[in-house]
Write a protein that holds these residues in place. Structure first.
Motif, PDB file in Angstrom:
ATOM      1  N   THR A 178       0.832  -1.203   0.000  1.00 50.70           N
ATOM      2  CA  THR A 178       0.000   0.000   0.000  1.00 50.70           C
ATOM      3  C   THR A 178       0.864   1.249   0.000  1.00 50.70           C
ATOM      4  OG1 THR A 178      -1.749  -1.158   1.179  1.00 50.70           O
ATOM      5  CG2 THR A 178      -1.817   1.249   1.235  1.00 50.70           C
TER       6      THR A 178
ATOM      7  N   THR B 298       1.024   3.810  -3.128  1.00 46.85           N
ATOM      8  CA  THR B 298       0.613   5.189  -2.890  1.00 46.85           C
ATOM      9  C   THR B 298       1.706   6.161  -3.306  1.00 46.85           C
ATOM     10  OG1 THR B 298      -0.762   4.482  -1.053  1.00 46.85           O
ATOM     11  CG2 THR B 298      -0.184   6.810  -1.137  1.00 46.85           C
TER      12      THR B 298
ATOM     13  N   VAL C 250      -8.778   9.179  -0.879  1.00 45.94           N
ATOM     14  CA  VAL C 250      -9.838   8.275  -0.412  1.00 45.94           C
ATOM     15  C   VAL C 250      -9.325   6.836  -0.337  1.00 45.94           C
ATOM     16  CG1 VAL C 250     -12.072   7.255  -1.047  1.00 45.94           C
ATOM     17  CG2 VAL C 250     -11.743   9.729  -1.141  1.00 45.94           C
ATOM     18  N   PHE C 251      -8.577   6.412  -1.350  1.00 42.74           N
ATOM     19  CA  PHE C 251      -8.012   5.062  -1.361  1.00 42.74           C
ATOM     20  C   PHE C 251      -7.104   4.838  -0.149  1.00 42.74           C
ATOM     21  CE2 PHE C 251      -4.305   2.432  -2.414  1.00 42.74           C
ATOM     22  CZ  PHE C 251      -4.930   1.208  -2.567  1.00 42.74           C
TER      23      PHE C 251
ATOM     24  N   THR D 284      -6.986   6.528   2.678  1.00 39.70           N
ATOM     25  CA  THR D 284      -7.737   6.617   3.922  1.00 39.70           C
ATOM     26  C   THR D 284      -8.478   5.312   4.211  1.00 39.70           C
ATOM     27  OG1 THR D 284      -8.021   8.986   3.595  1.00 39.70           O
ATOM     28  CG2 THR D 284      -9.501   7.919   5.161  1.00 39.70           C
ATOM     29  N   LEU D 285      -9.172   4.786   3.205  1.00 39.99           N
ATOM     30  CA  LEU D 285      -9.918   3.543   3.409  1.00 39.99           C
ATOM     31  C   LEU D 285      -8.984   2.357   3.656  1.00 39.99           C
ATOM     32  CD1 LEU D 285     -12.724   3.928   0.745  1.00 39.99           C
ATOM     33  CD2 LEU D 285     -12.891   4.239   3.217  1.00 39.99           C
ATOM     34  N   LYS D 286      -7.865   2.314   2.955  1.00 42.96           N
ATOM     35  CA  LYS D 286      -6.920   1.208   3.117  1.00 42.96           C
ATOM     36  C   LYS D 286      -6.311   1.239   4.516  1.00 42.96           C
ATOM     37  CE  LYS D 286      -4.908  -2.056   0.774  1.00 42.96           C
ATOM     38  NZ  LYS D 286      -5.604  -3.201   0.258  1.00 42.96           N
TER      39      LYS D 286
ATOM     40  N   TYR E 263      -7.641   2.617   7.160  1.00 42.50           N
ATOM     41  CA  TYR E 263      -8.721   2.301   8.093  1.00 42.50           C
ATOM     42  C   TYR E 263      -8.922   0.791   8.188  1.00 42.50           C
ATOM     43  CZ  TYR E 263     -13.305   2.103  10.249  1.00 42.50           C
ATOM     44  OH  TYR E 263     -14.344   1.802  11.076  1.00 42.50           O
ATOM     45  N   ARG E 264      -8.931   0.105   7.026  1.00 44.64           N
ATOM     46  CA  ARG E 264      -9.085  -1.358   7.038  1.00 44.64           C
ATOM     47  C   ARG E 264      -7.928  -2.039   7.737  1.00 44.64           C
ATOM     48  NH1 ARG E 264      -9.730  -2.380   1.303  1.00 44.64           N
ATOM     49  NH2 ARG E 264     -11.156  -0.714   0.857  1.00 44.64           N
TER      50      ARG E 264
ATOM     51  N   GLU F  91      -8.417  -1.496  11.421  1.00 48.08           N
ATOM     52  CA  GLU F  91      -9.542  -2.273  11.884  1.00 48.08           C
ATOM     53  C   GLU F  91      -9.171  -3.742  12.084  1.00 48.08           C
ATOM     54  OE1 GLU F  91     -12.952  -2.644   9.265  1.00 48.08           O
ATOM     55  OE2 GLU F  91     -14.055  -1.432  10.717  1.00 48.08           O
TER      56      GLU F  91
END
Length: 53
Positions: free
Chosen positions: A8, A12, A39-40, A42-44, A46-47, A50
């Motif tokens: 990632t 990026t 957005v990519f 941030t979501l990556k 976050y996952r 998580e």
């Protein structure tokens, strides 16, 4: 897990470099591509956070 994080990060950085390097050629697409990159990432992240529980 570590491989996914490194992939990632490298993807990026490569996308950001490409966006900066080809900004004259991309023209009006720079801003939407930048937003998509943010957005990519941030979501990556976050996952990844998580699944770290």
């Amino acid at each position: 897990m570590k491989k996914q994080m490194w992939f990632t990060l490298i993807a990026t950085l490569a996308a950001a470099w490409g966006l900066f390097h080809f900004k004259d050629w991309l023209g009006p697409l720079v801003f939407p591509l930048y937003i998509a990159l943010v957005v990519f990432v941030t979501l990556k992240i976050y996952r990844l956070m998580e699944s770290d529980d």
